[in-house]
Write an enzyme that holds these catalytic residues in place. Structure first.
Site, PDB file in Angstrom:
ATOM      1  N   TYR A 142       0.822  -1.207   0.000  1.00  0.00           N
ATOM      2  CA  TYR A 142       0.000   0.000   0.000  1.00  0.00           C
ATOM      3  C   TYR A 142       0.862   1.266   0.000  1.00  0.00           C
ATOM      4  O   TYR A 142       0.432   2.304  -0.478  1.00  0.00           O
ATOM      5  CB  TYR A 142      -0.906   0.038   1.244  1.00  0.00           C
ATOM      6  CG  TYR A 142      -2.196  -0.733   1.128  1.00  0.00           C
ATOM      7  CD1 TYR A 142      -2.185  -2.106   0.962  1.00  0.00           C
ATOM      8  CD2 TYR A 142      -3.418  -0.080   1.224  1.00  0.00           C
ATOM      9  CE1 TYR A 142      -3.365  -2.822   0.886  1.00  0.00           C
ATOM     10  CE2 TYR A 142      -4.605  -0.789   1.151  1.00  0.00           C
ATOM     11  CZ  TYR A 142      -4.574  -2.155   0.982  1.00  0.00           C
ATOM     12  OH  TYR A 142      -5.744  -2.861   0.913  1.00  0.00           O
ATOM     13  N   LYS A 190       3.797 -15.394   3.152  1.00  0.00           N
ATOM     14  CA  LYS A 190       4.037 -16.174   1.927  1.00  0.00           C
ATOM     15  C   LYS A 190       5.549 -16.345   1.819  1.00  0.00           C
ATOM     16  O   LYS A 190       6.180 -15.949   0.828  1.00  0.00           O
ATOM     17  CB  LYS A 190       3.424 -15.406   0.730  1.00  0.00           C
ATOM     18  CG  LYS A 190       3.396 -16.158  -0.577  1.00  0.00           C
ATOM     19  CD  LYS A 190       2.377 -17.294  -0.620  1.00  0.00           C
ATOM     20  CE  LYS A 190       2.527 -18.080  -1.916  1.00  0.00           C
ATOM     21  NZ  LYS A 190       1.690 -19.305  -1.926  1.00  0.00           N
ATOM     22  N   ASP A 222      -2.211 -18.554   1.454  1.00  0.00           N
ATOM     23  CA  ASP A 222      -3.208 -19.304   0.668  1.00  0.00           C
ATOM     24  C   ASP A 222      -3.867 -20.384   1.530  1.00  0.00           C
ATOM     25  O   ASP A 222      -5.075 -20.572   1.520  1.00  0.00           O
ATOM     26  CB  ASP A 222      -2.583 -19.897  -0.622  1.00  0.00           C
ATOM     27  CG  ASP A 222      -1.243 -20.586  -0.400  1.00  0.00           C
ATOM     28  OD1 ASP A 222      -0.692 -20.509   0.724  1.00  0.00           O
ATOM     29  OD2 ASP A 222      -0.735 -21.205  -1.358  1.00  0.00           O
ATOM     30  N   ASP A 246      -5.982  -7.244   4.483  1.00  0.00           N
ATOM     31  CA  ASP A 246      -7.150  -6.641   3.824  1.00  0.00           C
ATOM     32  C   ASP A 246      -8.046  -7.733   3.271  1.00  0.00           C
ATOM     33  O   ASP A 246      -9.263  -7.746   3.478  1.00  0.00           O
ATOM     34  CB  ASP A 246      -6.666  -5.711   2.700  1.00  0.00           C
ATOM     35  CG  ASP A 246      -7.836  -5.083   1.946  1.00  0.00           C
ATOM     36  OD1 ASP A 246      -8.754  -4.572   2.614  1.00  0.00           O
ATOM     37  OD2 ASP A 246      -7.835  -5.133   0.704  1.00  0.00           O
ATOM     38  N   ASP A 250     -11.947  -9.408   4.996  1.00  0.00           N
ATOM     39  CA  ASP A 250     -13.238  -9.446   4.288  1.00  0.00           C
ATOM     40  C   ASP A 250     -13.748 -10.886   4.251  1.00  0.00           C
ATOM     41  O   ASP A 250     -14.928 -11.155   4.442  1.00  0.00           O
ATOM     42  CB  ASP A 250     -13.104  -8.920   2.844  1.00  0.00           C
ATOM     43  CG  ASP A 250     -13.540  -7.467   2.705  1.00  0.00           C
ATOM     44  OD1 ASP A 250     -13.313  -6.696   3.664  1.00  0.00           O
ATOM     45  OD2 ASP A 250     -14.105  -7.102   1.652  1.00  0.00           O
TER      46      ASP A 250
HETATM   47  C1  IPM Z   1     -10.251  -1.462   4.257  1.00  0.00           C
HETATM   48  C2  IPM Z   1     -10.555  -0.923   2.884  1.00  0.00           C
HETATM   49  C3  IPM Z   1      -9.410  -0.011   2.439  1.00  0.00           C
HETATM   50  C4  IPM Z   1      -8.166  -0.838   2.357  1.00  0.00           C
HETATM   51  C5  IPM Z   1      -9.644   0.731   1.107  1.00  0.00           C
HETATM   52  C6  IPM Z   1     -10.937   1.518   1.126  1.00  0.00           C
HETATM   53  C7  IPM Z   1      -8.473   1.606   0.750  1.00  0.00           C
HETATM   54  O1  IPM Z   1     -10.771  -1.947   1.983  1.00  0.00           O
HETATM   55  O2  IPM Z   1     -10.139  -0.663   5.201  1.00  0.00           O
HETATM   56  O3  IPM Z   1     -10.103  -2.671   4.396  1.00  0.00           O
HETATM   57  O4  IPM Z   1      -7.886  -1.480   1.331  1.00  0.00           O
HETATM   58  O5  IPM Z   1      -7.408  -0.847   3.330  1.00  0.00           O
HETATM   59 MN    MN Z   2     -10.648  -3.961   2.840  1.00  0.00          MN
END
Ligand code: IPM
Ligand code: MN
Length: 355
Positions: A142, A190, A222, A246, A250
């Site tokens: 990032y 990884k 993975d 990240d 999710d």
């Molecule tokens: C998160 C989001 C952010 C990230 C985006 C919006 C930049 O997905 O906070 O997880 O990738 O960190």
């Molecule tokens: Mn995210």
């Protein structure tokens, strides 16, 4: 206790859910005799519209002088659909993370008995899952440079960089959290392919002996992606770098049954930020239908992590559990066919807390 907050509602559903979390925070502060003061500031697409910058200096100054930041969400489809926009809302989020030194993003994953049927996973697999993802937040791909395109536009590159100091800092945090939990750390990397991952693993192997009561496990990302779904109960504290974290968080959110339930805390050098892990959900903005519970649970984390006020945090959690049991919730998690609005859920929680 005096609680000074910066309130950053952001875009989309941000203002609606942050208002609920703020009302809950006010009710808890009042109940326990704390003095609350707060100021609003702009971030994201709304900040670009009004000031030209996604994380204006005035917002940063307010965050720096506050004890904690309550944050909603950022993002707007008009930027998502325009990849050539020079200034983007997400840049504001990244700048905030960097400038406030928010190096650790803590995302607790746990299940709620009344939502088990909402999970796409079998109830017996997820029931009782309770782990904590610790995502490094100010390093890796990032932020690594160089990043960009070749002159002809046909080659693009990102750079993944980690320093020893960054890796040590977050690993120590992970071991300390594990010490207060079930005493297991899973270091996700990884290392079979990537140099930064090999540094992570080497440092983890150096640090682990300093925490002899903690079991350390090493797992390739993975494999971790598979295990989170296949055997979520095997995790206690999972620590990993920025991009892996990240993606995995999710994924982990589906265990709960709704992305609208997962809170997060970003621990900073200067001040810490508390926000839901979901985004700005622009389709629902202004409709008073968004689930405010992830933000409300983020306020619970704020009491606990920023102020060390544990009872206050657990009262919020209790209120959230009670609203789930009463099925007094928004449409995304409602079972009885009578969904409540964002503000109705907020009012219900406030009454419960005052009760
Ligand atoms: C998160 C989001 C952010 C990230 C985006 C919006 C930049 O997905 O906070 O997880 O990738 O960190
Ligand atoms: Mn995210």
């Amino acid at each position: 206790m005096q609680l000074n907050l910066a309130i950053l509602p952001g875009d989309g559903i941000g203002p609606e859910i942050v208002e609920v979390a703020l009302n809950v925070t006010k009710a808890v502060a009042e109940k326990f005799g704390h003095t609350l003061s707060y100021e609003y500031a702009l971030v994201g697409a709304c900040a670009i519209d009004k000031t030209g910058a996604p994380y204006p200096d005035a917002t940063h100054a307010l965050c720096m002088k506050s004890d904690a930041v309550l944050f909603g969400a950022i993002g707007d489809p008009k930027y998502d659909n325009n990849p050539s926009a020079k200034v983007r809302p997400e840049q504001g989020l990244l700048k905030m993370r960097k400038d406030l030194g928010l190096f650790a993003n803590i995302r607790p994953v746990s299940t709620f008995a009344s939502l088990l049927h909402k999970s796409p996973l079998r109830a017996d697999l997820v029931d009782g899952a309770d782990f904590m993802c610790i995502r490094e937040l100010t390093g890796g791909m990032y932020f690594g440079r160089p990043q960009g395109r070749s002159e002809d536009g046909n080659t693009a590159y990102d750079t993944c960089v980690y320093t020893r100091e960054e890796v040590e800092r977050i690993l120590h945090l992970a071991f300390k959290f594990a010490g207060q939990r079930r005493k297991k750390v899973t270091v996700v990397d990884k290392a079979n392919v990537i140099a930064t991952s090999r540094l992570w693993r080497q440092i983890a192997q150096e640090i682990a002996p300093q925490y002899p009561d903690i079991e350390t496990e090493y797992m390739f990302v993975d494999n971790a992606a598979m295990r989170i779904i296949q055997w979520p109960k095997s995790f206690d504290v999972l620590v990993t770098e920025n991009l892996f974290g990240d993606i995995l968080t999710d994924e982990a959110s589906v265990i709960t049954g709704s992305l609208g339930m997962l809170p997060s805390a970003s621990i900073g050098i200067h001040t810490s930020v508390f926000e839901p892990i979901h985004g700005s959900y622009p389709q629902a903005a202004g409709k008073n239908i968004a689930n405010p519970l992830a933000t409300v649970l983020s306020a619970a984390l704020m009491f606990e992590y920023a102020f060390n006020l544990m009872e206050e945090g657990s009262l919020i959690r209790k209120a959230v559990n009670a609203s789930l049991e009463a099925d007094f919730v928004t449409e995304d998690i409602c079972s009885n066919g009578q969904p409540r609005t964002t503000t109705e859920v907020g009012e219900w929680l406030v009454k419960y807390i005052q009760g």
